[in-house]
Design a protein around this motif. Structure first.
Motif, PDB file in Angstrom:
ATOM      1  N   LEU A 212       0.844  -1.197   0.000  1.00 57.79           N
ATOM      2  CA  LEU A 212       0.000   0.000   0.000  1.00 57.79           C
ATOM      3  C   LEU A 212       0.877   1.244   0.000  1.00 57.79           C
ATOM      4  O   LEU A 212       0.647   2.187  -0.774  1.00 57.79           O
ATOM      5  CB  LEU A 212      -0.927   0.013   1.215  1.00 57.79           C
ATOM      6  CG  LEU A 212      -1.653   1.341   1.488  1.00 57.79           C
ATOM      7  CD1 LEU A 212      -2.573   1.702   0.334  1.00 57.79           C
ATOM      8  CD2 LEU A 212      -2.424   1.264   2.807  1.00 57.79           C
ATOM      9  N   CYS A 213       1.882   1.258   0.863  1.00 55.73           N
ATOM     10  CA  CYS A 213       2.785   2.413   0.923  1.00 55.73           C
ATOM     11  C   CYS A 213       3.545   2.597  -0.380  1.00 55.73           C
ATOM     12  O   CYS A 213       3.762   3.726  -0.841  1.00 55.73           O
ATOM     13  CB  CYS A 213       3.759   2.257   2.095  1.00 55.73           C
ATOM     14  SG  CYS A 213       2.965   2.271   3.724  1.00 55.73           S
ATOM     15  N   VAL A 214       3.952   1.478  -1.011  1.00 53.40           N
ATOM     16  CA  VAL A 214       4.636   1.570  -2.305  1.00 53.40           C
ATOM     17  C   VAL A 214       3.700   2.167  -3.358  1.00 53.40           C
ATOM     18  O   VAL A 214       4.090   3.050  -4.123  1.00 53.40           O
ATOM     19  CB  VAL A 214       5.134   0.179  -2.759  1.00 53.40           C
ATOM     20  CG1 VAL A 214       5.641   0.237  -4.199  1.00 53.40           C
ATOM     21  CG2 VAL A 214       6.250  -0.313  -1.843  1.00 53.40           C
ATOM     22  N   LEU A 215       2.453   1.698  -3.384  1.00 52.71           N
ATOM     23  CA  LEU A 215       1.500   2.205  -4.374  1.00 52.71           C
ATOM     24  C   LEU A 215       1.206   3.683  -4.161  1.00 52.71           C
ATOM     25  O   LEU A 215       1.124   4.456  -5.124  1.00 52.71           O
ATOM     26  CB  LEU A 215       0.193   1.413  -4.313  1.00 52.71           C
ATOM     27  CG  LEU A 215       0.225  -0.044  -4.788  1.00 52.71           C
ATOM     28  CD1 LEU A 215      -1.189  -0.589  -4.886  1.00 52.71           C
ATOM     29  CD2 LEU A 215       0.944  -0.188  -6.118  1.00 52.71           C
ATOM     30  N   VAL A 216       1.040   4.083  -2.903  1.00 60.83           N
ATOM     31  CA  VAL A 216       0.815   5.502  -2.626  1.00 60.83           C
ATOM     32  C   VAL A 216       2.030   6.307  -3.068  1.00 60.83           C
ATOM     33  O   VAL A 216       1.900   7.396  -3.647  1.00 60.83           O
ATOM     34  CB  VAL A 216       0.517   5.741  -1.131  1.00 60.83           C
ATOM     35  CG1 VAL A 216       0.376   7.235  -0.846  1.00 60.83           C
ATOM     36  CG2 VAL A 216      -0.758   5.016  -0.717  1.00 60.83           C
ATOM     37  N   GLY A 217       3.228   5.770  -2.822  1.00 59.05           N
ATOM     38  CA  GLY A 217       4.448   6.444  -3.258  1.00 59.05           C
ATOM     39  C   GLY A 217       4.497   6.609  -4.768  1.00 59.05           C
ATOM     40  O   GLY A 217       4.837   7.677  -5.275  1.00 59.05           O
ATOM     41  N   MET A 235       8.026   4.622   4.621  1.00 59.16           N
ATOM     42  CA  MET A 235       7.065   3.866   5.417  1.00 59.16           C
ATOM     43  C   MET A 235       7.020   2.406   4.971  1.00 59.16           C
ATOM     44  O   MET A 235       6.942   1.488   5.791  1.00 59.16           O
ATOM     45  CB  MET A 235       5.669   4.486   5.294  1.00 59.16           C
ATOM     46  CG  MET A 235       5.509   5.860   5.919  1.00 59.16           C
ATOM     47  SD  MET A 235       5.777   5.875   7.724  1.00 59.16           S
ATOM     48  CE  MET A 235       7.441   6.553   7.786  1.00 59.16           C
ATOM     49  N   ALA A 236       7.084   2.193   3.652  1.00 55.51           N
ATOM     50  CA  ALA A 236       7.068   0.829   3.126  1.00 55.51           C
ATOM     51  C   ALA A 236       8.278   0.035   3.623  1.00 55.51           C
ATOM     52  O   ALA A 236       8.151  -1.111   4.076  1.00 55.51           O
ATOM     53  CB  ALA A 236       7.043   0.858   1.599  1.00 55.51           C
ATOM     54  N   ILE A 237       9.460   0.655   3.558  1.00 57.98           N
ATOM     55  CA  ILE A 237      10.680  -0.024   4.010  1.00 57.98           C
ATOM     56  C   ILE A 237      10.643  -0.258   5.511  1.00 57.98           C
ATOM     57  O   ILE A 237      11.196  -1.248   6.013  1.00 57.98           O
ATOM     58  CB  ILE A 237      11.920   0.805   3.619  1.00 57.98           C
ATOM     59  CG1 ILE A 237      12.012   0.928   2.098  1.00 57.98           C
ATOM     60  CG2 ILE A 237      13.200   0.176   4.166  1.00 57.98           C
ATOM     61  CD1 ILE A 237      13.048   1.928   1.624  1.00 57.98           C
ATOM     62  N   ALA A 267      15.778   8.071   3.237  1.00 63.28           N
ATOM     63  CA  ALA A 267      16.671   7.617   4.302  1.00 63.28           C
ATOM     64  C   ALA A 267      16.434   8.386   5.599  1.00 63.28           C
ATOM     65  O   ALA A 267      16.441   7.804   6.694  1.00 63.28           O
ATOM     66  CB  ALA A 267      18.128   7.751   3.861  1.00 63.28           C
ATOM     67  N   LEU A 268      16.220   9.694   5.499  1.00 66.73           N
ATOM     68  CA  LEU A 268      15.984  10.512   6.695  1.00 66.73           C
ATOM     69  C   LEU A 268      14.680  10.125   7.387  1.00 66.73           C
ATOM     70  O   LEU A 268      14.620   9.997   8.614  1.00 66.73           O
ATOM     71  CB  LEU A 268      15.973  11.999   6.324  1.00 66.73           C
ATOM     72  CG  LEU A 268      17.321  12.600   5.905  1.00 66.73           C
ATOM     73  CD1 LEU A 268      17.135  14.031   5.430  1.00 66.73           C
ATOM     74  CD2 LEU A 268      18.316  12.542   7.066  1.00 66.73           C
ATOM     75  N   VAL A 269      13.620   9.934   6.595  1.00 64.18           N
ATOM     76  CA  VAL A 269      12.333   9.531   7.173  1.00 64.18           C
ATOM     77  C   VAL A 269      12.450   8.141   7.789  1.00 64.18           C
ATOM     78  O   VAL A 269      11.934   7.890   8.885  1.00 64.18           O
ATOM     79  CB  VAL A 269      11.221   9.564   6.116  1.00 64.18           C
ATOM     80  CG1 VAL A 269       9.904   9.039   6.695  1.00 64.18           C
ATOM     81  CG2 VAL A 269      11.024  10.978   5.578  1.00 64.18           C
ATOM     82  N   LEU A 270      13.142   7.248   7.092  1.00 65.33           N
ATOM     83  CA  LEU A 270      13.336   5.891   7.611  1.00 65.33           C
ATOM     84  C   LEU A 270      14.093   5.930   8.936  1.00 65.33           C
ATOM     85  O   LEU A 270      13.731   5.228   9.893  1.00 65.33           O
ATOM     86  CB  LEU A 270      14.092   5.051   6.587  1.00 65.33           C
ATOM     87  CG  LEU A 270      14.346   3.580   6.963  1.00 65.33           C
ATOM     88  CD1 LEU A 270      13.027   2.842   7.136  1.00 65.33           C
ATOM     89  CD2 LEU A 270      15.201   2.898   5.890  1.00 65.33           C
ATOM     90  N   ALA A 271      15.127   6.745   9.003  1.00 67.04           N
ATOM     91  CA  ALA A 271      15.897   6.879  10.241  1.00 67.04           C
ATOM     92  C   ALA A 271      15.015   7.402  11.371  1.00 67.04           C
ATOM     93  O   ALA A 271      15.147   6.966  12.528  1.00 67.04           O
ATOM     94  CB  ALA A 271      17.084   7.813  10.020  1.00 67.04           C
TER      95      ALA A 271
END
Length: 439
Positions: A212-217, A235-237, A267-271
């Protein structure tokens, strides 16, 4: 819809009731019959439906199928024990990434966190650090909190976000189909697929939420909103690591400079999602679990099993310790080769993602049935390729392993699975008229 389809929908619903409340995974014959009838009904509905109003009705029916599982205990997977274990640690103030279950089960920490022997006995990986990323852990915390009212309450607390994600994924599939000028009823390939419904809503896997997150991306990228897309990709990762595989496909669409900024923001959001779990040993423990996964775990593989057999014949022992990393490097090189093909449209982007992930699965050492769900979703956006639908049927043969207490795989059935899947893929790749390809 006509009366016949409503009757068949009721039979379809009855199958999911059996899956949710009467199936034992050791009974492979029962499972095969349920899935066999379920897939026959699935194909009937998909190939006989093109009307928009009828598609809308079937989407509502597909959501009802998912709700059937709302108070069911997963029958085909015991991963939920680890979900609730991690969740209990987090809600009681402990970092789930820092503790191996077998090392803490008899300690005061376990008593404080409410980690019982019954919960521990259900774990399928008690000797490993958790490998689930941060967004998973936050959802697990719901299960950990509500499990104080009983295990079923914890299961339901985890299931609700999964079903909500399914509602939104159907919404975004339709949006993307419209942007790609693809038939609206293609959404049914995903919405009614028995593997998707049973493994996500029934067995509590997170592939749907991740995709879902990938599709929204992708949707945001198609609107030229790359910063927002980077957020959703992160968010997907943070749910599953797999979307990292799709990073290179964006270079040709965004250009090198914008791609670099896209990766930096991601990367920043993932962190940021890791902040609640920040610890100097965090990365070390995550990578140790990932490394163990590639070097020690094996299930329902294809090419790897052939090479492993050759290894036994030549050196006399299992070569997974060396072969796992080699296959990972080979996967990377082949995937990069796929990404250099033409990229004229967004459908080409989805096609690259489809084949990149196919390469990954064919070279992997472990292929659980729910891994194929990502292929089912991607194939919705690609014309003429339906091998993923065939795989979503054939992958169920891997559940024959649960017939024995030692989970010994039936290599004849595994071979049959991949002969059919790879054969169908070959036909779709090399027979241009796609004579027997599902439309």
């Amino acid at each position: 819809m006509n009366l016949l389809k409503y009757i068949l929908a009721i039979i379809f619903a009855a199958i999911y009731v059996c899956f949710g409340y009467f199936l034992e995974r050791e009974n492979f014959q029962h499972l095969a019959i349920l899935f066999g009838v379920g897939f026959a009904l699935y194909l009937f509905f998909v190939v006989t439906t093109s009307d928009k109003k009828e598609t809308d009705i079937l989407l509502w029916i597909s959501l009802a199928f998912r709700l059937i599982f709302i108070v069911a205990v997963p029958s085909l997977s015991d991963d939920y024990f680890r979900f609730i274990w991690d969740g209990k640690l987090f809600v009681n103030g402990f970092n789930p990434y820092l503790f191996i279950p077998s090392e803490i089960i008899n300690t005061d920490l376990a008593k404080t966190a409410g980690l019982t022997q019954e919960l521990y006995d259900g774990l399928n990986s008690p000797n490993y650090y958790t490998v689930y990323p941060p967004i998973n852990q936050l959802i697990f915390s719901l299960g950990g909190f509500f499990s104080k009212f009983g295990m079923l309450a914890g299961i339901v607390a985890i299931r609700v976000p999964i079903i909500i994600a399914e509602v939104f994924i159907l919404k975004y599939i339709r949006r993307l189909l419209k942007l790609l000028y693809l038939p609206h009823h293609y959404v049914l390939w995903y919405a009614l697929n028995p593997l998707v419904i049973v493994e996500l809503s029934g067995n509590l896997h997170f592939e749907g939420m991740m995709m879902l997150c990938v599709l929204v991306g992708v949707y945001w990228l198609m609107q030229n909103k790359w910063r927002g897309a980077a957020f959703w990709w992160a968010m997907a990762i943070s749910i599953k690591l797999m979307p990292v595989l799709f990073f290179p496909v964006l270079i040709k669409r965004l250009g090198i400079v914008k791609s670099v900024w896209f990766y930096i923001v991601t990367a920043l959001v993932l962190a940021f999602t890791f902040l609640p779990f920040l610890d100097q040993k965090l990365i070390e423990h995550i990578f140790s679990s990932v490394d163990l996964y590639f070097r020690n775990f094996e299930f329902n593989a294809s090419i790897y099993y052939v090479i492993r057999w050759l290894g036994f014949k030549t050196v006399g022992y299992n070569i997974i310790q060396k072969l796992g990393p080699i296959l990972s490097i080979t996967t990377f090189l082949l995937v990069m080769r796929v990404y250099f093909y033409k990229n004229k449209s967004w459908e080409d982007v989805f096609k690259k993602m489809l084949f990149a992930y196919t390469i990954y699965l064919l070279l992997a050492t472990t292929i659980h049935p729910w891994y194929v769900i990502n292929l089912v979703l991607l194939t919705v956006f690609v014309r003429n390729y339906r091998f993923a639908i065939v795989w979503s049927v054939m992958v169920l043969l891997s559940y024959s392993a649960y017939m024995s207490e030692s989970y010994a795989e039936n290599m004849v059935l595994i071979a049959l699975e991949y002969i059919v899947v790879i054969g169908w893929l070959g036909v779709e790749l090399f027979c241009r008229k796609k004579i027997i390809s599902l439309k």
